[in-house]
Structures are given as structure tokens and as C-alpha cells.
Design an enzyme around this catalytic site. Structure first.
Site, PDB file in Angstrom:
ATOM      1  N   ARG A   1       0.814  -1.220   0.000  1.00  0.00           N
ATOM      2  CA  ARG A   1       0.000   0.000   0.000  1.00  0.00           C
ATOM      3  C   ARG A   1       0.852   1.279   0.000  1.00  0.00           C
ATOM      4  O   ARG A   1       0.503   2.285   0.634  1.00  0.00           O
ATOM      5  CB  ARG A   1      -0.957   0.033   1.199  1.00  0.00           C
TER       6      ARG A   1
ATOM      7  N   SER B   1     -11.100   0.723   3.794  1.00  0.00           N
ATOM      8  CA  SER B   1     -10.216   0.389   4.918  1.00  0.00           C
ATOM      9  C   SER B   1      -9.515   1.654   5.397  1.00  0.00           C
ATOM     10  O   SER B   1      -8.830   2.315   4.611  1.00  0.00           O
ATOM     11  CB  SER B   1      -9.135  -0.598   4.479  1.00  0.00           C
TER      12      SER B   1
ATOM     13  N   GLU C   1      -4.254   3.938   6.250  1.00  0.00           N
ATOM     14  CA  GLU C   1      -4.065   3.747   4.805  1.00  0.00           C
ATOM     15  C   GLU C   1      -4.602   4.987   4.091  1.00  0.00           C
ATOM     16  O   GLU C   1      -4.090   5.403   3.063  1.00  0.00           O
ATOM     17  CB  GLU C   1      -4.868   2.506   4.385  1.00  0.00           C
TER      18      GLU C   1
HETATM   19  P1  NAP Z   1     -10.689 -10.586   5.197  1.00  0.00           P
HETATM   20  O1  NAP Z   1     -10.942 -11.690   4.256  1.00  0.00           O
HETATM   21  O2  NAP Z   1     -11.602 -10.371   6.363  1.00  0.00           O
HETATM   22  O3  NAP Z   1      -9.180 -10.674   5.722  1.00  0.00           O
HETATM   23  C1  NAP Z   1      -8.648  -9.700   6.621  1.00  0.00           C
HETATM   24  C2  NAP Z   1      -7.264  -9.290   6.148  1.00  0.00           C
HETATM   25  O4  NAP Z   1      -6.450 -10.426   6.076  1.00  0.00           O
HETATM   26  C3  NAP Z   1      -7.318  -8.687   4.754  1.00  0.00           C
HETATM   27  O5  NAP Z   1      -7.218  -7.293   4.889  1.00  0.00           O
HETATM   28  C4  NAP Z   1      -6.174  -9.325   3.992  1.00  0.00           C
HETATM   29  O6  NAP Z   1      -5.046  -8.497   3.806  1.00  0.00           O
HETATM   30  C5  NAP Z   1      -5.684 -10.446   4.901  1.00  0.00           C
HETATM   31  N1  NAP Z   1      -5.848 -11.715   4.187  1.00  0.00           N
HETATM   32  C6  NAP Z   1      -6.982 -12.454   4.065  1.00  0.00           C
HETATM   33  N2  NAP Z   1      -6.736 -13.563   3.358  1.00  0.00           N
HETATM   34  C7  NAP Z   1      -5.426 -13.534   3.017  1.00  0.00           C
HETATM   35  C8  NAP Z   1      -4.571 -14.411   2.282  1.00  0.00           C
HETATM   36  N3  NAP Z   1      -5.031 -15.554   1.760  1.00  0.00           N
HETATM   37  N4  NAP Z   1      -3.281 -14.051   2.122  1.00  0.00           N
HETATM   38  C9  NAP Z   1      -2.817 -12.890   2.634  1.00  0.00           C
HETATM   39  N5  NAP Z   1      -3.559 -12.024   3.345  1.00  0.00           N
HETATM   40  C10 NAP Z   1      -4.853 -12.338   3.535  1.00  0.00           C
HETATM   41  O7  NAP Z   1     -10.587  -9.215   4.375  1.00  0.00           O
HETATM   42  P2  NAP Z   1     -11.704  -8.233   3.835  1.00  0.00           P
HETATM   43  O8  NAP Z   1     -11.785  -7.061   4.712  1.00  0.00           O
HETATM   44  O9  NAP Z   1     -12.941  -8.961   3.462  1.00  0.00           O
HETATM   45  O10 NAP Z   1     -10.986  -7.753   2.501  1.00  0.00           O
HETATM   46  C11 NAP Z   1     -10.816  -8.623   1.420  1.00  0.00           C
HETATM   47  C12 NAP Z   1      -9.849  -7.963   0.445  1.00  0.00           C
HETATM   48  O11 NAP Z   1     -10.375  -6.726  -0.045  1.00  0.00           O
HETATM   49  C13 NAP Z   1      -8.512  -7.666   1.074  1.00  0.00           C
HETATM   50  O12 NAP Z   1      -7.496  -7.930   0.157  1.00  0.00           O
HETATM   51  C14 NAP Z   1      -8.591  -6.190   1.377  1.00  0.00           C
HETATM   52  O13 NAP Z   1      -7.351  -5.556   1.354  1.00  0.00           O
HETATM   53  C15 NAP Z   1      -9.462  -5.693   0.250  1.00  0.00           C
HETATM   54  N6  NAP Z   1     -10.149  -4.480   0.676  1.00  0.00           N
HETATM   55  C16 NAP Z   1      -9.545  -3.300   0.473  1.00  0.00           C
HETATM   56  C17 NAP Z   1     -10.183  -2.152   0.889  1.00  0.00           C
HETATM   57  C18 NAP Z   1      -9.582  -0.811   0.698  1.00  0.00           C
HETATM   58  O14 NAP Z   1     -10.235   0.177   0.931  1.00  0.00           O
HETATM   59  N7  NAP Z   1      -8.338  -0.705   0.353  1.00  0.00           N
HETATM   60  C19 NAP Z   1     -11.401  -2.203   1.504  1.00  0.00           C
HETATM   61  C20 NAP Z   1     -11.927  -3.426   1.733  1.00  0.00           C
HETATM   62  C21 NAP Z   1     -11.308  -4.570   1.307  1.00  0.00           C
HETATM   63  P3  NAP Z   1      -4.821  -7.515   2.539  1.00  0.00           P
HETATM   64  O15 NAP Z   1      -5.687  -6.344   2.827  1.00  0.00           O
HETATM   65  O16 NAP Z   1      -3.379  -7.194   2.650  1.00  0.00           O
HETATM   66  O17 NAP Z   1      -5.195  -8.234   1.304  1.00  0.00           O
END
Ligand code: NAP
Length: 342
Positions: free
Chosen positions: A159, A228, A324
């Protein structure tokens, strides 16, 4: 505020009331040339305002990038896609998938502009911008000229990039060039995508990502937020061992460099803050990583909430979670620490 100030309320997804004395819209390269006269220490390049928190009632000079256009070149093994910074990111993902150029589908529905994507090295569901970046074109205020940064020169990390660090406030991204290989393999490494059939199409992956995001994340149009708010902390193996002795169920992901990524949403939830309200703002009831502006709260209200969350998480886990979202004061972009001491 006198009438010569522009309201940015509709230009930030937190819906914070903020005004700027100068709003410069960049629609073509002639507009760019006029930017060189500006002082570079008090301005902010605003894309769609979906990852931005304005702290003060007054914002710096705002540069709003409206450069448009997508060009595709077919190479032997890949499609080279050059996109102007003012295009919408999700529409680009949709355009690529519809035109059989695959790879970006896991990044569907990320709000914001194409120009903002490299700054943040946007990522979701196991894919990040850097994975498909060939180069980024950058307009440097001091030389009034464009430079091409190769992927390596962009210094992408989790990020972050050179545009968020060393080059902060010194110029603007005008276009990005992506390389989408013709040989495609779905990335189904994240939970939620694994349940898709093995013979899945990119369009199906994209549809699933959209459905997952819609089910988890509040729509800023009905509940103002910036996705996020915090990054997932990445810690050393040693730090992780100490933490997991006490919290054995802590969600964690081993990184290529041996460090360990911890889910910030879990830390916030465990600190008892999911659904926590502080006046007009609060932590989202279902997704603890998202801060929400419920009732026209100010930038300061949201900043105080962010500090409160940071503090509670630190007290419980001795781990610092970093925003972020980009924090913009009346004098430009600041870190949360700079805002504390300034
Ligand atoms: P989640 O599945 O509840 O998981 C929580 C965190 O764990 C995520 O933020 C993700 O990191 C990490 N994670 C989960 N599975 C993983 C794997 N197989 N390998 C490595 N890291 C893992 O997450 P969530 O909130 O539903 O989000 C799902 C994805 O959407 C994530 O990649 C998240 O970054 C993305 N997202 C981004 C935003 C934004 O505003 N930037 C908002 C919502 C969701 P990472 O974030 O590093 O991937």
C-alpha cells in the site's frame, strides 16, 4: 467562508465539509503546463477522494485530474494498456475484462481513479497494482516535464510507492501503463474466491469479488466512508511469536520476506471497537477496518476516532496500526504523527 471558496464536500467519500481557495482542473496537457507556477508545498492532487480525509475546514490548493483515455496495444504475449490518470479504476477493470484482457478482476470495485492506484499500490484479494504495472508517467512540477518511471523505479511496497513517499506533493501521475499477459490464471487464494469452480472465467471472478465487497463494505453514498482506514501491520517473525503466545487465534499471513501480516480488522474487533460510536462518527458495525461518518462529522472528529482506535489497539497488543487513508490538513498531506505534534 467567502464565496470564492470551493466546497469539496461532494469530492470526498467521507462527506466532510471542507473548502479550498483554489481548485485547478486538469483536462489536457495545456492545463498541466500552467501548474508549474504553483508552490508545490501546499497543494493536493485529488482523484475521486475515496481514500482521503480532510482534517481542517480549509484544504490546500486542489488539483483535480480529469485526463481521460485508454489505449491498447497488442504485443506477442500480452496486452499493453495505457490509461489516463482521470479514468475511473473500476470502469477500467470492467473494460479490460469485457475486452478479454485479464488480470485486474480481483481489483474490481476498488473506488478511486486510475492515477491514485499506483500511489497507494491498491490491492485486494491477493492482487496488487504493482503485479500488472509496466510504467507510470509522472509530471514533475519543478521541471515542468513528464518522466516515465519503470515498475522498479516506482518502489512499490505494501500500500505504498515512491509517489506516496519521496515524491509526495512534487508532481502528479498523468498516466499508467499496464501489461496484462495473454496467458491467464485465476488468483483464488483468498477466502470467498476459493469456492469458485476450478474452471472459472475472469468475469466470474470479477462478479464474485463485486458480490463479496458489496456484502462487506458500506456504500459511501449511503454511509460516508473511505474503505479500509488502516493498513494491516506487517511485523517480524519474532514479534509475531510473542503475540501468538498470548493470542493463538490471531489471523496472520506469512509474507515472502519472512515477516508476518496481521489482520488489522481483527485487532480492532478484539479491542472491542467494532460498532463503537464517538459522537457523529464511528467504527462500522460489520467491518472494523472501516470508519464511518454517520452524521456530518468533521475531519477532526474522524481523526480523533482514528487516534482512539490506534490507541486502544496499541494498549491491547503493543502494535501500532497506521492509516491507509491519506490525511490532508490545510497545509498539505501529513502523517498522523505530524498532525499530533503540529
Ligand atoms: P478478510 O478476508 O476479512 O481478511 C482480513 C485481512 O487479512 C485482509 O485485509 C487481507 O489483507 C488479509 N488476508 C486475508 N486472506 C489472506 C490471504 N489468503 N493471504 C494474505 N492475506 C490475507 O478481508 P476483507 O476485509 O474482506 O478484505 C478482502 C480484500 O479486499 C482484502 O485484500 C482487502 O485488502 C481488500 N479491501 C480493500 C479495501 C480498501 O479500501 N483498500 C477495503 C476493503 C477490502 P490484505 O488487505 O493485505 O489483502
Amino acid at each position: 467562508m467567502d464565496n470564492s471558496f470551493f466546497s469539496l464536500k461532494q469530492m470526498n467519500s467521507f462527506g466532510v465539509c471542507v473548502y479550498s481557495k483554489q481548485l485547478l482542473t486538469i483536462q489536457n496537457y495545456k492545463d498541466l503546463a500552467e501548474l508549474s507556477a504553483l508552490k508545490s508545498d501546499n497543494l493536493f492532487v485529488l482523484g475521486e477522494g475515496s481514500n482521503t480525509l480532510f482534517i481542517d475546514e480549509q484544504a490546500p490548493t486542489i488539483i483535480h485530474i480529469m485526463l481521460k483515455g485508454i489505449q491498447v496495444k497488442e504485443l506477442t504475449d500480452a496486452y499493453q494498456v495505457t490509461v489516463a490518470a482521470g479514468e475511473n479504476w473500476h470502469q477500467l477493470v470492467d473494460y479490460c475484462v469485457k475486452n478479454k484482457m485479464y488480470g485486474l478482476e480481483n481489483l474490481a470495485l476498488i473506488p478511486g481513479s486510475v492515477g491514485a492506484a499506483p500511489v497507494q499500490n491498491i490491492g485486494a484479494y491477493g492482487v496488487e497494482f504493482a503485479d500488472f504495472c509496466q510504467s507510470v508517467t509522472w509530471y514533475d512540477f519543478s521541471t515542468a516535464s513528464e518522466n516515465n518511471f519503470t515498475k522498479e523505479e516506482c518502489r512499490f511496497s505494501y500500500r505504498s510507492s515512491i509517489f506516496k513517499q519521496q515524491l509526495k506533493g512534487k508532481g502528479i501521475i498523468t498516466k499508467v501503463t499496464l501489461l496484462l499477459p495473454k496467458v491467464w490464471q485465476a488468483n483464488l487464494s483468498y477466502a470467498g474466491l476459493g469456492e469458485l469452480p476450478k474452471k472459472v472465467s475472469a468475469a466470474q471472478v470479477m462478479a464474485k469479488v463485486i458480490a463479496l465487497r458489496k456484502s462487506k463494505l458500506p456504500d459511501p453514498k449511503s454511509l460516508p466512508n473511505a474503505g479500509s482506514f488502516f493498513k494491516n501491520p506487517i511485523i517480524s517473525q519474532q514479534e509475531f511469536n510473542c503475540l501468538s503466545e498470548k493470542y493463538c487465534s490471531i489471523p496472520h499471513y506469512l509474507q515472502d520476506d519472512g515477516r508476518v501480516k496481521i489482520a488489522a480488522a481483527w485487532l480492532i474487533d478484539q479491542a472491542g471497537l467494532k460498532g463503537k460510536r464517538l459522537g457523529k462518527v464511528g467504527v462500522h458495525i460489520n467491518q472494523a477496518l472501516v470508519l464511518v461518518n454517520y452524521q456530518n462529522g468533521s475531519g477532526k472528529d474522524l481523526l480523533n476516532l482514528a487516534r482512539y482506535v490506534q490507541d486502544k489497539v496499541f494498549k491491547k497488543f503493543t502494535l501500532k496500526i497506521e492509516p491507509e487513508v491519506r490525511l490532508i490538513s490545510s497545509t498539505g498531506e501529513k502523517t498522523i504523527e505530524e498532525l499530533e505534534h503540529g
